[in-house]
Design a protein around this motif. Structure first.
Motif, PDB file in Angstrom:
ATOM      1  N   GLU A   1       3.512   2.327   2.901  1.00 46.88           N
ATOM      2  CA  GLU A   1       3.803   1.139   3.709  1.00 46.88           C
ATOM      3  C   GLU A   1       5.246   0.663   3.463  1.00 46.88           C
ATOM      4  O   GLU A   1       5.826   0.933   2.408  1.00 46.88           O
ATOM      5  N   THR A   2       5.787  -0.071   4.431  1.00 42.89           N
ATOM      6  CA  THR A   2       7.058  -0.759   4.216  1.00 42.89           C
ATOM      7  C   THR A   2       6.823  -2.260   4.335  1.00 42.89           C
ATOM      8  O   THR A   2       6.363  -2.739   5.378  1.00 42.89           O
TER       9      THR A   2
ATOM     10  N   GLU B   1       0.844  -1.204   0.000  1.00 45.38           N
ATOM     11  CA  GLU B   1       0.000   0.000   0.000  1.00 45.38           C
ATOM     12  C   GLU B   1       0.882   1.258   0.000  1.00 45.38           C
ATOM     13  O   GLU B   1       2.023   1.216   0.482  1.00 45.38           O
ATOM     14  N   PRO B   2       0.340   2.392  -0.475  1.00 47.04           N
ATOM     15  CA  PRO B   2       1.136   3.627  -0.429  1.00 47.04           C
ATOM     16  C   PRO B   2       1.547   3.969   1.005  1.00 47.04           C
ATOM     17  O   PRO B   2       0.739   3.870   1.934  1.00 47.04           O
TER      18      PRO B   2
ATOM     19  N   GLN C   1      10.967   8.519   4.675  1.00 47.57           N
ATOM     20  CA  GLN C   1       9.685   7.932   4.267  1.00 47.57           C
ATOM     21  C   GLN C   1       8.540   8.869   4.625  1.00 47.57           C
ATOM     22  O   GLN C   1       7.627   9.099   3.828  1.00 47.57           O
TER      23      GLN C   1
ATOM     24  N   THR D   1       7.103   4.698  -0.227  1.00 45.48           N
ATOM     25  CA  THR D   1       6.727   3.312   0.031  1.00 45.48           C
ATOM     26  C   THR D   1       8.004   2.498  -0.163  1.00 45.48           C
ATOM     27  O   THR D   1       8.765   2.772  -1.091  1.00 45.48           O
TER      28      THR D   1
ATOM     29  N   LEU E   1       8.153   4.677  -4.932  1.00 46.55           N
ATOM     30  CA  LEU E   1       8.551   3.407  -4.309  1.00 46.55           C
ATOM     31  C   LEU E   1      10.060   3.240  -4.398  1.00 46.55           C
ATOM     32  O   LEU E   1      10.654   3.469  -5.455  1.00 46.55           O
TER      33      LEU E   1
END
Ligand code: SF4
Length: 323
Positions: A41-42, A38-39, A200, A206, A174
């Protein structure tokens, strides 16, 4: 909606042999790997050396051409893009490598290294690019005077900061970070991890964060995927995975992670045997020759990667049977 959706990714490498160098077999480096991120997220990807985690990252980037599967990134099917379209998408999709020394051109000054992606993507005029280089150095905790130096004049930690600055230069959505702190001293690792976490937030990034060290992955990830012999065997929200691992391989990996409390008792699970060769993986569950819970079904039938509840996926007959 997911920023990146990886479906049934497969990557094989041919094995050539004989006098004529004919193809005599293949190594299945990545096999049927699916996940989405998801945008903001890691996703951490973890596993022993040779488990396919780095090949997964490089195949997504199309540094290796995929054998099968599909990756949808920001609404674009990456494996169907022509060279020019791919070049444009790469602006939003960057990579940080394990060895910052090898990934930075030793003959280029830092200013040229950081400016290069801006030139490739036609971003800004000469003056704006110079400003950008200054700002990039600043955001990774370095200063303007570093721009005129060469990579060998920096420590490993500083070189990785430069690698991160270069990845950031095109303002990507990303970043795939392939073992970005593995080559660094432990004291420097946490500085670089904290920097990545700050960036981030600042740049709404992401991450797909690849590492073999479970404690490193725990520090930075929202969810963690565990790979074994080219396949994802478990994927779960971070706290869930570390508190309640379901796959016997994850349990064994976690049992080897040192805990800071000297009074805490932890039984280490020692796995028997070596990781099997990826050119001749075992039938059924690939982990069965080393698994302390192996059953007859494990030797014949490959377990499906299934949701055990709450977004906790696992490929193991112990849990398939309970479903
Ligand atoms: Fe072990 Fe069987 Fe589960 Fe594989 S499927 S991890 S061999 S219990």
């Amino acid at each position: 909606m997911a920023l990146i959706d990886v479906r049934n990714l497969k990557k094989t490498f041919p094995i050539h042999g004989g006098v004529l160098g004919r193809k005599v077999g293949e190594v299945v480096a990545v096999d049927d790997v699916s996940f989405s991120v998801e945008p903001g997220e890691t996703l951490g990807l973890v596993g022993e050396s040779g488990c396919g985690k780095s090949t997964t990252g490089r195949t997504i980037m199309r540094l290796y051409e995929p054998t099968a599967g599909e990756v949808e990134f920001a609404g674009k099917k990456l494996f169907q893009l022509k060279a020019e379209e791919l070049r444009q998408v790469r602006r939003d999709l960057q990579m940080v490598f394990q060895d910052p020394f090898a990934s930075l051109n030793p003959r280029q000054k830092i200013s040229a290294i950081l400016e290069e992606p801006l030139i490739v993507h036609g971003l800004g005029d000469a003056q704006e690019r110079k400003e950008q280089v200054r700002e990039l150095l600043h955001v990774v905790g370095m200063n303007e005077s570093h721009a005129g130096r060469y990579p060998h004049q920096f420590s490993g930690g500083q070189r990785q900061r430069i690698g991160i600055a270069r990845a950031l230069s095109t303002r990507p959505k990303l970043i795939i970070a392939d073992e970005p702190v593995s080559a660094l001293d432990v004291s420097i690792q946490s500085q670089v991890l904290n920097l990545m976490m700050d960036l981030q937030e600042q740049f709404e990034l992401t991450y797909i964060f690849i590492a073999h060290d479970l404690s490193v992955v725990k520090h930075i990830s929202d969810r963690v995927g565990v790979m074994y012999l080219g396949r994802l065997v478990e994927l779960a929200p971070r706290d869930e995975l570390y508190k309640k691992p379901l796959h016997p391989y994850t349990e064994a990996l976690l049992s080897a992670v040192p805990v800071p409390d000297p009074d805490a008792k932890k039984e280490r699970i020692i796995l028997s045997g070596d990781v099997p060769s990826p050119d001749n993986p075992p039938q059924g569950c690939a982990f069965h020759p080393r698994c302390p819970h192996v059953m007859d079904v494990c030797r014949e039938t490959r377990p499906i990667f299934d949701d055990a509840g709450g977004g906790h996926f696992v490929a193991c007959h112990l849990h398939n049977a309970k479903a």
